[in-house]
Design a protein around this motif. Structure first.
Motif, PDB file in Angstrom:
ATOM      1  N   ASP A 198       0.631   5.107   6.025  1.00  0.00           N
ATOM      2  CA  ASP A 198      -0.061   4.448   4.784  1.00  0.00           C
ATOM      3  C   ASP A 198       0.940   3.742   3.869  1.00  0.00           C
ATOM      4  O   ASP A 198       2.123   3.794   3.649  1.00  0.00           O
ATOM      5  CB  ASP A 198      -0.571   5.834   4.210  1.00  0.00           C
ATOM      6  CG  ASP A 198      -1.871   6.039   4.670  1.00  0.00           C
ATOM      7  OD1 ASP A 198      -2.046   5.197   5.983  1.00  0.00           O
ATOM      8  OD2 ASP A 198      -2.213   6.793   4.558  1.00  0.00           O
TER       9      ASP A 198
ATOM     10  N   GLY B  98       0.443  10.131   3.563  1.00  0.00           N
ATOM     11  CA  GLY B  98       0.637   9.467   4.415  1.00  0.00           C
ATOM     12  C   GLY B  98       1.068   8.717   5.546  1.00  0.00           C
ATOM     13  O   GLY B  98       1.359   7.709   6.039  1.00  0.00           O
TER      14      GLY B  98
ATOM     15  N   ALA C  86      -3.753  11.545   7.737  1.00  0.00           N
ATOM     16  CA  ALA C  86      -2.491  11.714   7.887  1.00  0.00           C
ATOM     17  C   ALA C  86      -2.365  13.110   7.496  1.00  0.00           C
ATOM     18  O   ALA C  86      -3.832  14.418   7.830  1.00  0.00           O
ATOM     19  CB  ALA C  86      -2.688  11.469   6.072  1.00  0.00           C
TER      20      ALA C  86
END
Length: 138
Positions: free
Chosen positions: A8, A45, A83
């Protein structure tokens, strides 16, 4: 073995610090404080695609555990692609701050063997029987 990783925005690629390390370091994508005698959840992330027959283990970093009283633990099953979320526990009387990019935990990938389960009327036992929790002495 190759593991696909998706990051991310703001996330850090997991990495081995040394060639012989078992675990890949996971880093905080933003600053966070773990309160004294409390916990904090960190969305790293980092998304992993763990192959069938393997699992990911989120494990405490030994330095954070021994020096700072910070622990973490978790399992990532093959097939989960969300995640990696790490729950940090603070076992001390002081808050612990982490800055963006600080190492917070580690990811270890290991093989999994599924056991065949068979229900029986009675377990045959062994030399210890049901002795546990200190049964072997000091």
């Amino acid at each position: 073995m190759t593991i696909n990783i998706q990051l991310d925005a703001g996330a850090f690629m997991p990495e081995y610090a040394h060639v012989d390390d078992a675990g890949m370091d996971l880093r905080a994508p933003k600053a966070i404080t773990v309160p004294a005698r409390g916990s904090a959840v960190v969305d790293t992330g980092v998304h992993v695609e763990i192959p069938r027959g393997y699992k990911g283990e989120v494990k405490s970093k030994s330095g954070l555990n021994v020096r700072d009283g910070i622990t973490s633990e978790g399992v990532i099953d093959a097939g989960y692609t969300g995640a990696i979320v790490v729950k940090l526990y603070n076992h001390t009387d002081a808050p612990r701050a982490f800055e963006r990019g600080d190492k917070i935990s580690q990811l270890i990938v290991t093989s999994v063997e599924h056991a065949q389960l068979r229900q029986v009327a009675q377990i045959s036992g062994g030399p210890r029987g049901n002795g546990g929790f200190g049964s072997t002495g000091r």
